[in-house]
Design an enzyme around this catalytic site. Structure first.
Site, PDB file in Angstrom:
ATOM      1  N   HIS A   1       0.810  -1.223   0.000  1.00 41.59           N
ATOM      2  CA  HIS A   1       0.000   0.000   0.000  1.00 41.59           C
ATOM      3  C   HIS A   1       0.839   1.266   0.000  1.00 41.59           C
ATOM      4  CE1 HIS A   1      -3.620  -2.469   1.724  1.00 41.59           C
ATOM      5  NE2 HIS A   1      -3.479  -2.610   0.413  1.00 41.59           N
TER       6      HIS A   1
ATOM      7  N   CYS B   1       4.968  20.331 -13.034  1.00 44.09           N
ATOM      8  CA  CYS B   1       3.689  20.579 -13.724  1.00 44.09           C
ATOM      9  C   CYS B   1       2.730  21.415 -12.889  1.00 44.09           C
ATOM     10  CB  CYS B   1       3.024  19.255 -14.082  1.00 44.09           C
ATOM     11  SG  CYS B   1       2.272  18.433 -12.661  1.00 44.09           S
TER      12      CYS B   1
END
Ligand code: BJW
Length: 263
Positions: free
Chosen positions: A128, A169
């Site tokens: 996870h 970005c």
């Protein structure tokens, strides 16, 4: 004379020890319960702090992050700092020591902490993700934000903290964990499945066995013929597939079980 529960517990430890002693490949599959005695709250038992005010399951989703990035990032920052302050317990250490005693050991964890590594386990498989690998939510660029200082006044678990901005970005940086509805890291899942279908003993420790596909790992091992040994103070849906159920806390049972093993 009727067997007492102490006799039953001793028999269970004896049975588990025998299985482990003769195993060629042991898989240790861990969940939040193994870190509980280090002071890291489990996912579903915790009733304190932010866990009592919010449903942890509803914070661990991409939707929650999209709707309230400051709440979700603040929660994960608080958890990362908590993990940095605590230390591995006797359960993590017993698992790490097993690696030098059994012929082959694979540690598979659902935990996003780094307590197995800090106890000395060589390369646990993290199904996870990790609290220490943030990345851009938009372009996936890895971020160094995990070492950012705590903003003043943002030390408690309910603090909202603005997530850093990706230098590539301008997207939000997000925690490098796997949220509900997201795919598990492919390589980690493949390695876990391979280990589960190859082992002769799978030791499942401190997991509720409720979250898939991770919860499939002990079931897969059982179907492939491995003996499943479970350590958990509470009953779980894995009880029926476990050949031995050891009821109690991991930091007590693991050293008692693994300490006397091997050469
Ligand atoms: C002690 C102790 C002590 C206490 N000693 N023990 C099949 C059926 C139904 C649903 C699904 C299904 N397949 C998929 C789903 C949906 C979903 C799911 O499983 N939902 C269930 C809740 C029903 N699964 C997903 O969404 C997964 N993704 C997926 O399927 O993607 C499909 C896909 C494919 C391709 C493209 C796109 C999508 C992702 C699951 C991700 C889970 N993530 C979390 C959050 C991680 C980040 C974070 O930490 O915030 O992982 S959820 C949470 O649960 C966390 C844990 O790793 C995980 C497991 O919890 P764990 O470790 O078992 O902890 P607890 O708290 O539940 O239990 C603690 C246990 O310890 C208890 O039993 C105690 O008794 C015990 N204990 N003290 C020993 N001292």
């Amino acid at each position: 004379m009727p067997a007492t529960s102490n006799d039953d517990a001793r028999d269970a430890v004896h049975d588990a020890t025998k299985l482990l002693d003769s195993a060629r490949h042991v898989v240790v599959f861990t969940g939040a319960g193994i870190s509980a005695e280090s002071g890291v709250p489990t996912f579903r038992d915790a009733l304190t702090g932010l866990w009592s005010r919010y449903d942890a399951q509803s914070l661990a989703t991409p939707q929650a992050f999209a709707e309230d990035p400051e709440l979700v990032w603040g929660w994960y920052e608080w958890r990362r700092r908590l993990v940095e302050r605590v230390t591995p317990n006797a359960g993590h250490r017993a698992v790490a020591a097993l690696e030098s005693r059994a012929p082959r050991v694979t540690v598979i964890t659902q935990n996003v902490d780094d307590l197995h590594e800090r106890a000395g386990s060589a390369s646990p498989i993290h199904l996870h993700g990790s609290l220490f690998a943030p990345r851009c939510a938009r372009c996936s660029h890895p971020s160094g934000a995990a070492s950012s200082p705590t903003p003043v006044g943002a030390e408690d678990e309910g603090s909202r903290i603005a997530p850093p901005i990706c230098p590539r970005c301008s997207g939000h940086i997000r925690p490098g964990v796997v949220w509900f509805g997201e795919a598990l890291p492919e390589e980690a899942l493949e390695s876990a499945v391979r280990a589960a279908t190859d082992c002769d003993v799978l030791l499942t420790v401190g997991t509720s066995g409720l979250v898939y596909p991770a919860a499939e790992i002990p079931r897969l091992a059982a179907r492939a013929g491995a003996a499943v040994i479970q350590i958990n103070p509470q009953p779980t849906p894995l009880d029926p597939i476990a050949r031995v159920n050891l009821h109690g806390p991991a930091a007590e049972i693991l050293p008692a079980l693994l300490g006397p093993l091997g050469p």
